[in-house]
Design a protein around this motif. Structure first.
Motif, PDB file in Angstrom:
ATOM      1  N   LYS A   1      25.719  44.305  51.947  1.00 53.38           N
ATOM      2  CA  LYS A   1      26.835  43.950  51.077  1.00 53.38           C
ATOM      3  C   LYS A   1      26.339  43.121  49.896  1.00 53.38           C
ATOM      4  O   LYS A   1      25.276  42.493  49.947  1.00 53.38           O
ATOM      5  CB  LYS A   1      27.907  43.176  51.839  1.00 53.38           C
ATOM      6  N   ILE A   2      27.111  43.154  48.828  1.00 54.71           N
ATOM      7  CA  ILE A   2      26.874  42.323  47.653  1.00 54.71           C
ATOM      8  C   ILE A   2      28.170  41.578  47.372  1.00 54.71           C
ATOM      9  O   ILE A   2      29.224  42.201  47.185  1.00 54.71           O
ATOM     10  CB  ILE A   2      26.468  43.163  46.429  1.00 54.71           C
ATOM     11  N   THR A   3      28.106  40.264  47.363  1.00 57.96           N
ATOM     12  CA  THR A   3      29.287  39.444  47.098  1.00 57.96           C
ATOM     13  C   THR A   3      29.288  39.018  45.635  1.00 57.96           C
ATOM     14  O   THR A   3      28.265  38.553  45.114  1.00 57.96           O
ATOM     15  CB  THR A   3      29.305  38.200  47.999  1.00 57.96           C
ATOM     16  N   ILE A   4      30.425  39.198  44.974  1.00 50.98           N
ATOM     17  CA  ILE A   4      30.538  38.822  43.563  1.00 50.98           C
ATOM     18  C   ILE A   4      31.686  37.830  43.396  1.00 50.98           C
ATOM     19  O   ILE A   4      32.636  37.822  44.188  1.00 50.98           O
ATOM     20  CB  ILE A   4      30.776  40.053  42.661  1.00 50.98           C
ATOM     21  N   PRO A   5      31.629  36.978  42.356  1.00 47.64           N
ATOM     22  CA  PRO A   5      32.706  36.010  42.126  1.00 47.64           C
ATOM     23  C   PRO A   5      34.005  36.697  41.709  1.00 47.64           C
ATOM     24  O   PRO A   5      33.992  37.809  41.160  1.00 47.64           O
ATOM     25  CB  PRO A   5      32.167  35.137  40.986  1.00 47.64           C
ATOM     26  N   ALA A   6      35.106  36.031  41.912  1.00 51.26           N
ATOM     27  CA  ALA A   6      36.412  36.566  41.522  1.00 51.26           C
ATOM     28  C   ALA A   6      36.509  36.768  40.017  1.00 51.26           C
ATOM     29  O   ALA A   6      37.215  37.670  39.545  1.00 51.26           O
ATOM     30  CB  ALA A   6      37.521  35.625  42.006  1.00 51.26           C
ATOM     31  N   ASN A   7      35.783  35.932  39.245  1.00 50.36           N
ATOM     32  CA  ASN A   7      35.903  36.042  37.785  1.00 50.36           C
ATOM     33  C   ASN A   7      35.124  37.217  37.199  1.00 50.36           C
ATOM     34  O   ASN A   7      35.055  37.363  35.983  1.00 50.36           O
ATOM     35  CB  ASN A   7      35.513  34.730  37.104  1.00 50.36           C
ATOM     36  N   PHE A   8      34.540  38.063  38.045  1.00 47.80           N
ATOM     37  CA  PHE A   8      34.027  39.349  37.567  1.00 47.80           C
ATOM     38  C   PHE A   8      35.191  40.300  37.266  1.00 47.80           C
ATOM     39  O   PHE A   8      35.027  41.276  36.535  1.00 47.80           O
ATOM     40  CB  PHE A   8      33.115  39.994  38.618  1.00 47.80           C
ATOM     41  N   CYS A   9      36.353  40.022  37.848  1.00 45.38           N
ATOM     42  CA  CYS A   9      37.524  40.880  37.685  1.00 45.38           C
ATOM     43  C   CYS A   9      38.329  40.450  36.458  1.00 45.38           C
ATOM     44  O   CYS A   9      38.428  39.263  36.147  1.00 45.38           O
ATOM     45  CB  CYS A   9      38.427  40.803  38.915  1.00 45.38           C
TER      46      CYS A   9
ATOM     47  N   ILE B   1      35.043  50.299  37.680  1.00 50.92           N
ATOM     48  CA  ILE B   1      35.692  50.203  38.990  1.00 50.92           C
ATOM     49  C   ILE B   1      36.733  49.081  38.954  1.00 50.92           C
ATOM     50  O   ILE B   1      36.388  47.915  38.731  1.00 50.92           O
ATOM     51  CB  ILE B   1      34.658  49.911  40.091  1.00 50.92           C
ATOM     52  N   LYS B   2      37.990  49.422  39.149  1.00 46.36           N
ATOM     53  CA  LYS B   2      39.043  48.410  39.193  1.00 46.36           C
ATOM     54  C   LYS B   2      38.897  47.572  40.464  1.00 46.36           C
ATOM     55  O   LYS B   2      38.611  48.105  41.541  1.00 46.36           O
ATOM     56  CB  LYS B   2      40.418  49.071  39.165  1.00 46.36           C
ATOM     57  N   CYS B   3      39.095  46.269  40.334  1.00 48.75           N
ATOM     58  CA  CYS B   3      38.995  45.404  41.510  1.00 48.75           C
ATOM     59  C   CYS B   3      39.827  44.144  41.307  1.00 48.75           C
ATOM     60  O   CYS B   3      40.184  43.785  40.182  1.00 48.75           O
ATOM     61  CB  CYS B   3      37.542  45.041  41.797  1.00 48.75           C
ATOM     62  N   SER B   4      40.103  43.476  42.415  1.00 48.94           N
ATOM     63  CA  SER B   4      40.859  42.224  42.411  1.00 48.94           C
ATOM     64  C   SER B   4      40.198  41.258  43.384  1.00 48.94           C
ATOM     65  O   SER B   4      39.480  41.686  44.307  1.00 48.94           O
ATOM     66  CB  SER B   4      42.313  42.468  42.841  1.00 48.94           C
TER      67      SER B   4
ATOM     68  N   SER C   1      34.988  37.816  46.000  1.00 46.19           N
ATOM     69  CA  SER C   1      35.433  36.529  46.541  1.00 46.19           C
ATOM     70  C   SER C   1      36.865  36.220  46.116  1.00 46.19           C
ATOM     71  O   SER C   1      37.372  36.751  45.110  1.00 46.19           O
ATOM     72  CB  SER C   1      34.510  35.407  46.056  1.00 46.19           C
ATOM     73  N   ALA C   2      37.507  35.363  46.872  1.00 46.57           N
ATOM     74  CA  ALA C   2      38.832  34.877  46.485  1.00 46.57           C
ATOM     75  C   ALA C   2      38.692  33.934  45.292  1.00 46.57           C
ATOM     76  O   ALA C   2      37.639  33.331  45.079  1.00 46.57           O
ATOM     77  CB  ALA C   2      39.486  34.163  47.660  1.00 46.57           C
ATOM     78  N   GLY C   3      39.747  33.811  44.510  1.00 48.04           N
ATOM     79  CA  GLY C   3      39.706  32.915  43.364  1.00 48.04           C
ATOM     80  C   GLY C   3      40.431  33.496  42.173  1.00 48.04           C
ATOM     81  O   GLY C   3      41.184  34.468  42.285  1.00 48.04           O
ATOM     82  N   GLU C   4      40.189  32.892  41.011  1.00 47.85           N
ATOM     83  CA  GLU C   4      40.871  33.294  39.789  1.00 47.85           C
ATOM     84  C   GLU C   4      40.100  34.394  39.062  1.00 47.85           C
ATOM     85  O   GLU C   4      38.872  34.363  38.979  1.00 47.85           O
ATOM     86  CB  GLU C   4      41.029  32.087  38.858  1.00 47.85           C
TER      87      GLU C   4
END
Length: 563
Positions: free
Chosen positions: A224-232, A323-326, A354-357
């Motif tokens: 897996k690769i985890t990315i910050p929420a602010n990538f969205c 890729i759409k993501c939230s 990740s969760a966040g803004e």
């Protein structure tokens, strides 16, 4: 999803119909009759272009016969100290043109017409377009020998197939040549970016992982690769690029990727298949690859997304790959890389958001300080005018107008379409002025200027520090295979090293007792060679004249007794 995986490999074997050409009955004759081993394949990533053909190894030697792959006629011949060197183009009845570059010499009628043209034009560098049928060739007929001329760095045959009508380069490996390939692509890494809806990358928002080969495919650590929420973002999303190469049988050389598929949550989202690349689009390689990873680290990251203005015809499935993501999403990613023989490799992993803004910025470069790919722009002051057209850049670029007098953009950023630099000067025009741009690695690029109403102007495909200069320095000439004090020789060959410090060499001519003789210019070593005809004997005045691109001239004159 099974259908998504199988269909592209089926298309590998039937795609010739989409080119509008067919393989002739009995197949093509090999362009060279030693084992067909590649050092480079079609579509390989290169600086500012895709590799537009295949490179056949020639055992590190020149002089192998080159054969016409089918019946046809010679439509073009070019001799140049640069690029393809000595090259022949042959048009065939089925609508393709075969191209044979870096030849060491021509044979038969091809050789005759080249020599006559060089003599008539008194120039080594010539380009000839014979009339249809003037030089007809049979399938398997020899017309030249393999070599190392032009910008070639080692002996090989650079071979291309083009669409005769459009001149687009086609992938020779899908035309039935006997090139062995049982090796699957090698996946080395994956990169995830934060993107706008137009496929532009947000600065400093990407993450990289190494890919490792396992029993059932490639994987990343932890799968897996985890990315910050602010990538969205609200309208954008994320994108993936994969560092992937291919190798073929018989050689260790790194070759390029042919095709790929990106599957997200079971749906095929994006793909590429490098069957055809128009020459007018090849510079978009800078948009297709991760340019920074390539230029700094020589990594071969192929993006599985494209920007709005990327016109390459290699992409499949209609979308742009964003890729759409939230925040909180988990995306299941499957990547498949494959070659024309159907060998394939897979990479599977999850992207965990990740969760966040989310990122509140929904676009990139929306203020007037940015140069946008879709718009033209002019910056000017009393001494400078910089004119950018549409698609000068691949992604929005922030400009610093305070440095306009000395620097344009960032030297590390690639340019798609040339822009215009205008410099005001009180210098009287004498044909000696040029604009010099210093690129990212300190390389100096020179552009000869035109002059109008107090302004010198030129076109540049590079950003960086620039200045208006004047070239008053003559080229240099030095003897290479004989001493400068020589007064006699029995040698059949004479070689001089020539050079120019600023604008580059434009012309070179040899005269013996006032008569012009052919000399061959080898740009790689910066030398010219005279192969002496048997009839030249006795005391002769030898004069070599070298001229640079702004007309500065250097002459080397000596009386030599030829024995």
């Amino acid at each position: 999803m099974i259908q998504s995986l199988i269909l592209p490999f089926f298309l590998v074997f039937i795609h010739l119909s989409s080119f509008g050409q067919s393989i002739p009955e009995g197949g093509y004759h090999a362009p060279i009759t030693i084992p067909l081993i590649l050092s480079s394949n079609f579509g390989e990533l290169r600086p500012n272009h895709f590799h537009m053909g295949v490179d056949f190894k020639t055992n590190n030697r020149i002089g192998y016969n080159l054969y016409s792959i089918d019946e046809g006629f010679v439509s073009r011949i070019k001799v140049s100290p640069y690029g393809y060197g000595k090259v022949v183009y042959i048009d065939h009845p089925n609508g393709v043109t075969s191209v044979y570059a870096h030849c060491s010499e021509f044979k038969g009628k091809v050789d005759s017409i080249v020599r006559l043209t060089q003599e008539r034009e008194q120039d080594f560098a010539v380009e000839i377009f014979p009339r249809k049928g003037e030089i007809s060739l049979k399938k398997g007929e020899v017309f030249a020998l393999s070599g190392n001329t032009g910008s070639s760095t080692a002996p090989h045959l650079h071979f291309e197939i083009r669409d005769t009508k459009t001149e687009a380069a086609l992938n020779p490996l899908v035309f039935g040549f006997d090139v062995a390939d049982t090796r699957a692509p090698e996946i080395r890494g994956v990169k995830v970016y934060s993107l706008t809806k137009d496929g532009y990358r947000f600065p400093n928002k990407s993450t990289v992982r190494t890919a490792t080969k396992g029993r059932s495919g490639y994987y990343v650590s932890g799968n897996k690769i985890t990315i910050p929420a602010n990538f969205c973002t609200e309208s954008g999303g994320i994108g993936i690029a994969v560092d992937v190469i291919d190798r073929l049988n018989g050689a260790p050389n790194q070759c390029g990727l042919y095709g790929s598929i990106l599957i997200v949550n079971g749906d095929t989202l994006f793909g590429q298949r490098t069957d055809r690349v128009p020459f007018e689009s090849t510079r978009y390689v800078n948009s297709h690859k991760d340019f920074e990873e390539y230029s700094k680290n020589r990594k071969k990251y192929h993006k599985c997304f494209k920007t709005t203005h990327n016109s390459l015809p290699i992409y499949e499935y209609g979308g742009n790959g964003v890729i759409k993501c939230s925040p909180g999403d988990v995306l299941k990613i499957e990547y498949v890389g494959y070659d024309p023989k159907g060998n394939r490799s897979t990479l599977n992993f999850d992207i965990v958001v990740s969760a966040g803004e989310m990122n509140p910025e929904d676009g990139l470069g929306l203020d007037l300080s940015y140069l946008q790919p879709g718009y033209s722009l002019q910056l000017e002051n009393e001494n400078r005018q910089i004119q950018f057209g549409v698609e000068t850049v691949y992604e929005p670029l922030k400009l610093d107008e305070s440095t306009l007098d000395t620097e344009i953009g960032k030297a590390s950023v690639p340019v798609q379409r040339a822009y215009t630099i205008k410099v005001k000067s009180s210098d009287e025009p004498d044909g000696k002025h040029y604009i010099e741009v210093i690129t990212a690695k300190g390389r100096k690029r020179t552009m000869i200027t035109a002059y109008q109403d107090g302004w010198y102007h030129a076109h540049s495909k590079y950003f960086g520090k620039y200045s208006l200069k004047r070239d008053l320095t003559s080229p240099t000439i030095a003897t290479k295979n004989f001493k400068s004090s020589t007064t006699y020789t029995s040698s059949k060959k004479m070689t001089w090293k020539i050079g120019d410090a600023h604008t580059g060499i434009a012309d070179y001519d040899l005269f013996i007792d006032g008569k012009w003789y052919l000399i061959e210019y080898e740009s790689k070593g910066s030398f010219v060679t005279f192969n002496r005809p048997s009839g030249i004997k006795g005391s002769k005045e030898v004069k070599l004249v070298v001229v640079d691109k702004v007309g500065n001239k250097k002459e080397w004159v000596k009386v030599i007794d030829f024995r």
